[in-house]
Write a protein that holds these residues in place. Structure first.
Motif, mmCIF file in Angstrom:
data_model
loop_
_atom_site.group_PDB
_atom_site.id
_atom_site.type_symbol
_atom_site.label_atom_id
_atom_site.label_comp_id
_atom_site.label_asym_id
_atom_site.label_seq_id
_atom_site.Cartn_x
_atom_site.Cartn_y
_atom_site.Cartn_z
ATOM 1 N N ARG A 160 -12.457 1.178 7.306
ATOM 2 C CA ARG A 160 -13.471 1.538 6.318
ATOM 3 C C ARG A 160 -13.932 0.310 5.533
ATOM 4 N NH1 ARG A 160 -16.545 5.628 5.907
ATOM 5 N NH2 ARG A 160 -16.154 6.066 3.709
ATOM 6 N N ALA A 161 -12.995 -0.545 5.196
ATOM 7 C CA ALA A 161 -13.344 -1.763 4.458
ATOM 8 C C ALA A 161 -14.232 -2.666 5.295
ATOM 9 C CB ALA A 161 -12.073 -2.502 4.037
ATOM 10 N N ARG A 208 -2.278 7.436 2.782
ATOM 11 C CA ARG A 208 -3.408 7.245 3.699
ATOM 12 C C ARG A 208 -3.089 6.090 4.648
ATOM 13 N NH1 ARG A 208 -8.653 8.451 4.734
ATOM 14 N NH2 ARG A 208 -10.202 6.814 5.072
ATOM 15 N N PHE A 262 0.856 -1.192 0.000
ATOM 16 C CA PHE A 262 0.000 0.000 0.000
ATOM 17 C C PHE A 262 0.888 1.237 0.000
ATOM 18 C CE2 PHE A 262 -3.026 -3.006 2.190
ATOM 19 C CZ PHE A 262 -3.926 -3.074 1.141
ATOM 20 N N THR A 293 -6.769 2.926 8.757
ATOM 21 C CA THR A 293 -8.012 3.631 8.439
ATOM 22 C C THR A 293 -8.719 2.959 7.276
ATOM 23 O OG1 THR A 293 -7.089 5.729 9.231
ATOM 24 C CG2 THR A 293 -9.009 5.859 7.778
ATOM 25 N N SER A 294 -7.967 2.597 6.245
ATOM 26 C CA SER A 294 -8.559 1.888 5.113
ATOM 27 C C SER A 294 -9.147 0.555 5.562
ATOM 28 C CB SER A 294 -7.512 1.649 4.025
ATOM 29 O OG SER A 294 -7.075 2.866 3.473
ATOM 30 N N TRP A 295 -8.459 -0.118 6.482
ATOM 31 C CA TRP A 295 -8.954 -1.392 7.014
ATOM 32 C C TRP A 295 -10.298 -1.190 7.707
ATOM 33 C CZ3 TRP A 295 -8.377 -6.500 6.847
ATOM 34 C CH2 TRP A 295 -8.837 -7.282 7.914
#
Length: 197
Positions: A174-175, A166, A162, A170-172
Motif C-alpha cells: 500500500r505504501a 495487519r 510493527f 500488505t502495508s508495504w
C-alpha cells in the motif's frame, strides 16, 4: 583457518559476512582476525586500519546491492519499476542488514566516484524514476522521499516494530502504491510553499 591465502578481497568479503551476522558497527579488526585464526597484526598488511576496512565493506556492499537492484529495473517503467525496485531494496536490507548499513556509510566523494557499485546505485535509481514526470529539483526531492521511506520502513520492520496485526507486506504494498501515485502527481512548487517550517 590458516594465514595463507588471506587477501584484502577475502578480508572484505569476510567482514561483510560478519557485518550481516553481528552488525556493521560491531565489526572490528580483532573480530575479523579471530575469524581467520590469526593475530590482529597479520591483517594490517592487507588493510591499514578499521576505517579502511569499513570503507572496503561499504564499496563491496554497494556492489552487492546494485547486483540485486539491476534486474528489478530492467525492462520495467513507471509503477512496475518502482514496485520491483522497492521490493528488491527491502529484500536486500532485510537479508543483509550489515551490508545494507554499510551502504549508508558516508564516504569521501573520490571513493564514491571510483566505486562501480555506488555509481550503479545512482544509475538504477535514475532509471527507476525515468517513467515519472519529474525534472530537477523535484527528482532529487523524490529520491530523498523514496530513500527515507524505504529506509524507515525496513528499519522498523527489522526491529519487529510493527505491533499491529495487519500484515506488514500488505502495508508495504500500500505504501509503494501511494508513492507511485505521488510520483505520477508530484506537487508543483506553488503547492508546497506553505509547508516550510
Amino acid at each position: 583457518m590458516a594465514r595463507a591465502g588471506i587477501t584484502a578481497e577475502r578480508l572484505t568479503g569476510a567482514a561483510a559476512d560478519l557485518a550481516d551476522e553481528i552488525g556493521f558497527d560491531n565489526v572490528t579488526v580483532s573480530g575479523l582476525a579471530r575469524r581467520f585464526g590469526v593475530a590482529d597484526a597479520s591483517l594490517y598488511s592487507h588493510v591499514r586500519n578499521l576505517r579502511e576496512l569499513r570503507t572496503r565493506v561499504a564499496v563491496r556492499a554497494a556492489r552487492d546491492f546494485a547486483d540485486v537492484l539491476a534486474p528489478a529495473v530492467a525492462g520495467r517503467s513507471g509503477r512496475a519499476a518502482l514496485a520491483a525496485f522497492a521490493d528488491a531494496y527491502r529484500g536486500f536490507a532485510l537479508a543483509h542488514p550489515g551490508r545494507y548499513a554499510a551502504t549508508n556509510l558516508q564516504l569521501p566523494p573520490e571513493v564514491v566516484a571510483d566505486s562501480p557499485g555506488h555509481l550503479q546505485l545512482i544509475e538504477y535509481t535514475a532509471a527507476m524514476l525515468r517513467g515519472f514526470p519529474l525534472a530537477e529539483p523535484d527528482r532529487t526531492d523524490a529520491v530523498r522521499l523514496l530513500r527515507s521511506t524505504f529506509h524507515g520502513f525496513v528499519a522498523i520492520e527489522a526491529a519487529n516494530g510493527f505491533g499491529h496485526p495487519r500484515e506488514v507486506a500488505t502495508s508495504w504494498r500500500r505504501a509503494i502504491g501511494a508513492l507511485g501515485h505521488l510520483l505520477e502527481h508530484w506537487p508543483g512548487a506553488d503547492e508546497t510553499e506553505g509547508t516550510r517550517p
